[in-house]
Design a protein around this motif. Structure first.
Motif, PDB file in Angstrom:
ATOM      1  N   VAL A 105       0.853  -1.197   0.000  1.00  0.00           N
ATOM      2  CA  VAL A 105       0.000   0.000   0.000  1.00  0.00           C
ATOM      3  C   VAL A 105       0.883   1.238   0.000  1.00  0.00           C
ATOM      4  CG1 VAL A 105      -1.768   1.332   1.236  1.00  0.00           C
ATOM      5  CG2 VAL A 105      -1.883  -1.168   1.226  1.00  0.00           C
ATOM      6  N   HIS A 106       0.560   2.159  -0.906  1.00  0.00           N
ATOM      7  CA  HIS A 106       1.273   3.438  -1.000  1.00  0.00           C
ATOM      8  C   HIS A 106       0.276   4.563  -0.794  1.00  0.00           C
ATOM      9  CE1 HIS A 106       3.730   6.686  -2.749  1.00  0.00           C
ATOM     10  NE2 HIS A 106       2.660   7.003  -3.468  1.00  0.00           N
ATOM     11  N   VAL A 107       0.645   5.592  -0.071  1.00  0.00           N
ATOM     12  CA  VAL A 107      -0.216   6.765   0.088  1.00  0.00           C
ATOM     13  C   VAL A 107       0.233   7.824  -0.913  1.00  0.00           C
ATOM     14  CG1 VAL A 107      -1.034   8.576   1.634  1.00  0.00           C
ATOM     15  CG2 VAL A 107      -0.575   6.286   2.539  1.00  0.00           C
ATOM     16  N   GLU A 108      -0.689   8.182  -1.791  1.00  0.00           N
ATOM     17  CA  GLU A 108      -0.386   9.193  -2.813  1.00  0.00           C
ATOM     18  C   GLU A 108      -0.355  10.584  -2.186  1.00  0.00           C
ATOM     19  OE1 GLU A 108       0.656   8.999  -5.869  1.00  0.00           O
ATOM     20  OE2 GLU A 108       0.746  11.186  -5.820  1.00  0.00           O
ATOM     21  N   LEU A 109       0.715  11.328  -2.413  1.00  0.00           N
ATOM     22  CA  LEU A 109       0.835  12.650  -1.786  1.00  0.00           C
ATOM     23  C   LEU A 109       0.773  13.789  -2.794  1.00  0.00           C
ATOM     24  CD1 LEU A 109       3.729  11.906   0.759  1.00  0.00           C
ATOM     25  CD2 LEU A 109       1.254  11.903   1.175  1.00  0.00           C
ATOM     26  N   THR A 110       0.909  13.507  -4.079  1.00  0.00           N
ATOM     27  CA  THR A 110       1.099  14.615  -5.033  1.00  0.00           C
ATOM     28  C   THR A 110      -0.008  14.736  -6.074  1.00  0.00           C
ATOM     29  OG1 THR A 110       2.407  13.153  -6.442  1.00  0.00           O
ATOM     30  CG2 THR A 110       3.612  14.460  -4.811  1.00  0.00           C
ATOM     31  N   GLY A 111      -0.803  13.746  -6.284  1.00  0.00           N
ATOM     32  CA  GLY A 111      -1.783  13.826  -7.378  1.00  0.00           C
ATOM     33  C   GLY A 111      -2.813  14.915  -7.134  1.00  0.00           C
ATOM     34  N   ALA A 112      -3.084  15.716  -8.160  1.00  0.00           N
ATOM     35  CA  ALA A 112      -4.042  16.822  -8.003  1.00  0.00           C
ATOM     36  C   ALA A 112      -5.404  16.277  -7.585  1.00  0.00           C
ATOM     37  CB  ALA A 112      -4.162  17.594  -9.315  1.00  0.00           C
ATOM     38  N   ARG A 113      -5.813  15.171  -8.194  1.00  0.00           N
ATOM     39  CA  ARG A 113      -7.130  14.591  -7.870  1.00  0.00           C
ATOM     40  C   ARG A 113      -7.009  13.297  -7.075  1.00  0.00           C
ATOM     41  NH1 ARG A 113     -11.774  16.098 -10.599  1.00  0.00           N
ATOM     42  NH2 ARG A 113     -11.553  17.900 -11.976  1.00  0.00           N
ATOM     43  N   THR A 114      -5.754  12.894  -6.770  1.00  0.00           N
ATOM     44  CA  THR A 114      -5.608  11.596  -6.079  1.00  0.00           C
ATOM     45  C   THR A 114      -4.852  11.719  -4.756  1.00  0.00           C
ATOM     46  OG1 THR A 114      -3.597  11.221  -7.356  1.00  0.00           O
ATOM     47  CG2 THR A 114      -5.653  10.259  -8.224  1.00  0.00           C
ATOM     48  N   ARG A 115      -4.548  12.949  -4.356  1.00  0.00           N
ATOM     49  CA  ARG A 115      -3.813  13.119  -3.082  1.00  0.00           C
ATOM     50  C   ARG A 115      -4.628  12.486  -1.953  1.00  0.00           C
ATOM     51  NH1 ARG A 115      -0.237  15.753   0.221  1.00  0.00           N
ATOM     52  NH2 ARG A 115      -1.094  17.033   1.907  1.00  0.00           N
ATOM     53  N   GLY A 116      -3.951  11.634  -1.150  1.00  0.00           N
ATOM     54  CA  GLY A 116      -4.623  10.955  -0.043  1.00  0.00           C
ATOM     55  C   GLY A 116      -5.165   9.584  -0.418  1.00  0.00           C
ATOM     56  N   GLN A 117      -5.012   9.204  -1.703  1.00  0.00           N
ATOM     57  CA  GLN A 117      -5.464   7.857  -2.095  1.00  0.00           C
ATOM     58  C   GLN A 117      -4.523   6.801  -1.532  1.00  0.00           C
ATOM     59  OE1 GLN A 117      -5.549   7.149  -6.329  1.00  0.00           O
ATOM     60  NE2 GLN A 117      -6.634   5.186  -6.134  1.00  0.00           N
ATOM     61  N   THR A 118      -5.076   5.702  -1.034  1.00  0.00           N
ATOM     62  CA  THR A 118      -4.239   4.551  -0.661  1.00  0.00           C
ATOM     63  C   THR A 118      -4.183   3.665  -1.890  1.00  0.00           C
ATOM     64  OG1 THR A 118      -6.237   3.579   0.266  1.00  0.00           O
ATOM     65  CG2 THR A 118      -4.662   4.538   1.822  1.00  0.00           C
ATOM     66  N   VAL A 119      -3.027   3.635  -2.529  1.00  0.00           N
ATOM     67  CA  VAL A 119      -2.853   2.855  -3.757  1.00  0.00           C
ATOM     68  C   VAL A 119      -2.526   1.420  -3.359  1.00  0.00           C
ATOM     69  CG1 VAL A 119      -1.573   2.642  -5.917  1.00  0.00           C
ATOM     70  CG2 VAL A 119      -2.049   4.928  -4.950  1.00  0.00           C
ATOM     71  N   VAL A 120      -3.513   0.537  -3.495  1.00  0.00           N
ATOM     72  CA  VAL A 120      -3.361  -0.878  -3.094  1.00  0.00           C
ATOM     73  C   VAL A 120      -2.959  -1.680  -4.324  1.00  0.00           C
ATOM     74  CG1 VAL A 120      -4.567  -2.885  -2.148  1.00  0.00           C
ATOM     75  CG2 VAL A 120      -5.068  -0.577  -1.263  1.00  0.00           C
ATOM     76  N   ASP A 121      -1.762  -2.314  -4.253  1.00  0.00           N
ATOM     77  CA  ASP A 121      -1.197  -2.986  -5.420  1.00  0.00           C
ATOM     78  C   ASP A 121      -1.622  -4.454  -5.444  1.00  0.00           C
ATOM     79  OD1 ASP A 121       2.174  -2.911  -6.867  1.00  0.00           O
ATOM     80  OD2 ASP A 121       0.331  -3.968  -7.476  1.00  0.00           O
ATOM     81  N   ARG A 122      -2.484  -4.842  -6.386  1.00  0.00           N
ATOM     82  CA  ARG A 122      -2.945  -6.239  -6.454  1.00  0.00           C
ATOM     83  C   ARG A 122      -2.385  -6.951  -7.693  1.00  0.00           C
ATOM     84  NH1 ARG A 122      -9.038  -4.657  -5.004  1.00  0.00           N
ATOM     85  NH2 ARG A 122      -8.392  -2.909  -6.279  1.00  0.00           N
ATOM     86  N   ARG A 123      -1.322  -6.354  -8.279  1.00  0.00           N
ATOM     87  CA  ARG A 123      -0.763  -7.014  -9.456  1.00  0.00           C
ATOM     88  C   ARG A 123      -0.149  -8.371  -9.079  1.00  0.00           C
ATOM     89  NH1 ARG A 123       2.884  -2.116 -11.558  1.00  0.00           N
ATOM     90  NH2 ARG A 123       3.221  -2.001  -9.300  1.00  0.00           N
ATOM     91  N   ARG A 124      -0.297  -9.353  -9.972  1.00  0.00           N
ATOM     92  CA  ARG A 124       0.198 -10.702  -9.666  1.00  0.00           C
ATOM     93  C   ARG A 124       1.379 -11.098 -10.527  1.00  0.00           C
ATOM     94  NH1 ARG A 124      -3.162 -13.520  -6.529  1.00  0.00           N
ATOM     95  NH2 ARG A 124      -5.309 -12.774  -6.152  1.00  0.00           N
ATOM     96  N   TRP A 125       1.591 -10.422 -11.677  1.00  0.00           N
ATOM     97  CA  TRP A 125       2.685 -10.839 -12.567  1.00  0.00           C
ATOM     98  C   TRP A 125       3.925  -9.993 -12.317  1.00  0.00           C
ATOM     99  CZ3 TRP A 125       4.156  -8.937 -17.899  1.00  0.00           C
ATOM    100  CH2 TRP A 125       5.142  -9.767 -18.443  1.00  0.00           C
ATOM    101  N   ALA A 126       5.024 -10.618 -12.020  1.00  0.00           N
ATOM    102  CA  ALA A 126       6.269  -9.906 -11.713  1.00  0.00           C
ATOM    103  C   ALA A 126       6.718  -9.059 -12.908  1.00  0.00           C
ATOM    104  CB  ALA A 126       7.356 -10.890 -11.330  1.00  0.00           C
ATOM    105  N   GLY A 127       6.367  -9.508 -14.116  1.00  0.00           N
ATOM    106  CA  GLY A 127       6.791  -8.761 -15.300  1.00  0.00           C
ATOM    107  C   GLY A 127       6.221  -7.355 -15.322  1.00  0.00           C
TER     108      GLY A 127
END
Ligand code: RIB
Ligand code: CA
Length: 338
Positions: free
Chosen positions: A280-302
């Motif tokens: 989980v990453h907390v977005e700090l800079t996005g004009a419309r996404t500041r404060g978003q918790t970016v939850v990474d559910r990607r499964r492929w290492a590539g």
């Protein structure tokens, strides 16, 4: 020998908990549960600006503790504003006083006689966590508000983390927002604090569960339940009913979430919660996404290998589903038990 003969059912010791709140209609629902449920040992409540100003939060919190006769629980005033962001209260959701603008006299709530602890919330947390470490009785910390107090604690007194067993915080979301289209109110109110807490918990090896909006709205109580509670003999039941009724009126619906109380349910009854360990990453800079918790559910290492951002360093147990009916009963039975 028959199974069980001569053996005693071992009742586990109550779980030491501390709540950090911005009381708040649903913080009040959480406080009632934490004050009364026998599985918990509520050691303190710390207050932070959020739904309302921090002094109003202290007033509201003391009133909820008094309603349950829990004036033994210390309440401390914490930070009055986010680390960087400007304070943005949620009176449109929680009312002018932050807790439903209820008529406490009409509800027959006991007067508030207790005063806040003279220590700042961060100092109270440090003292209690240091004591918990000395007793080897680590505390489950349940932040239900902007994470400003917790960020200051972990950066100012990192050794206090030795007294922490677990942090279960209400905040963030994997899929939706409320304060904005992408951000949940507690994290949006103080995104830097949320980012610091996740970073510090990784460094200090404190397990974190994120009870986010994805499940926050699922545990619901009906207007009929509220009416039954309001007719109750106890101040707790009448307060609980009024809190639910306020939300039903405010949003024009026939049921309301117990919100923050779900994070307390997760401590009492973790089998009612499903989580997935995710970066989980907390977005700090996005004009419309500041404060978003970016939850990474990607499964492929590539995919990750070709992502210039890579993977967020902190892995969090992200709440993905709850047994809503189980926890609705848990909350109702507890507030009716008075
Ligand atoms: O987004 C919901 C959260 O914001 C809850 O904790 C509510 O009390 C408000 O603080
Ligand atoms: Ca809250």
């Amino acid at each position: 020998m028959a199974a069980g003969a001569g053996t005693m059912d071992v009742v586990p010791a109550p779980i030491p908990v501390i709540l950090d709140v911005d009381t708040g209609v649903d913080d009040a629902c959480a406080l009632l549960l934490a004050e009364l449920h026998p599985s918990l040992n509520l050691q303190a409540v710390t207050c932070v600006a959020g739904n309302a100003g921090v002094d109003q939060v202290v007033t509201n919190t003391l009133a909820v503790l008094a309603a349950a006769g829990r004036t033994d629980v210390p309440v401390a005033r914490g930070t009055a504003r986010p680390l960087i962001e400007v304070p943005r209260e949620a009176r449109h959701v929680h009312g002018e006083d932050g807790m439903g603008d209820l008529d406490h006299a009409f509800l027959g709530l006991p007067p508030v006689t207790a005063a806040a602890d003279p220590r700042h919330a961060v100092e109270l947390l440090r003292d209690l966590l240091d004591e918990a470490h000395e007793r080897t009785e680590p505390v489950t910390l349940v932040p239900l508000a902007p994470l400003t107090n917790i960020a200051l604690l972990l950066r100012t007194y990192p050794q206090a983390a030795k007294g922490l067993r677990h942090i279960v915080f209400m905040g963030g979301a994997a899929n939706i927002g409320n304060a904005t289209a992408s951000a949940e109110f507690n994290v949006w109110q103080d995104p830097e604090a949320a980012a610091v807490v996740l970073d510090a918990c990784r460094e200090l090896s404190v397990p974190v569960t994120m009870y986010g909006l994805d499940v926050f709205y699922d545990v619901r109580v009906t207007r009929v339940d509220a009416t039954t509670l309001s007719a109750g003999a106890s101040a707790v039941a009448r307060l609980a009913g009024a809190l639910v009724a306020f939300q039903c009126e405010r949003f024009g619906i026939d049921d309301a979430t117990v919100g923050d109380a779900g994070a307390v349910c997760a401590v009492i009854d973790p089998d009612g919660l499903r989580t997935t360990a995710l970066p989980v990453h907390v977005e700090l800079t996005g004009a419309r996404t500041r404060g978003q918790t970016v939850v990474d559910r990607r499964r492929w290492a590539g995919d990750v290998r070709h992502d210039p951002h890579g993977v967020a360093p902190t892995v969090v147990d992200v709440a993905t589903s709850v047994d809503a009916e189980r926890w609705r009963r848990l909350w109702l039975e507890t507030v009716r038990s008075q």
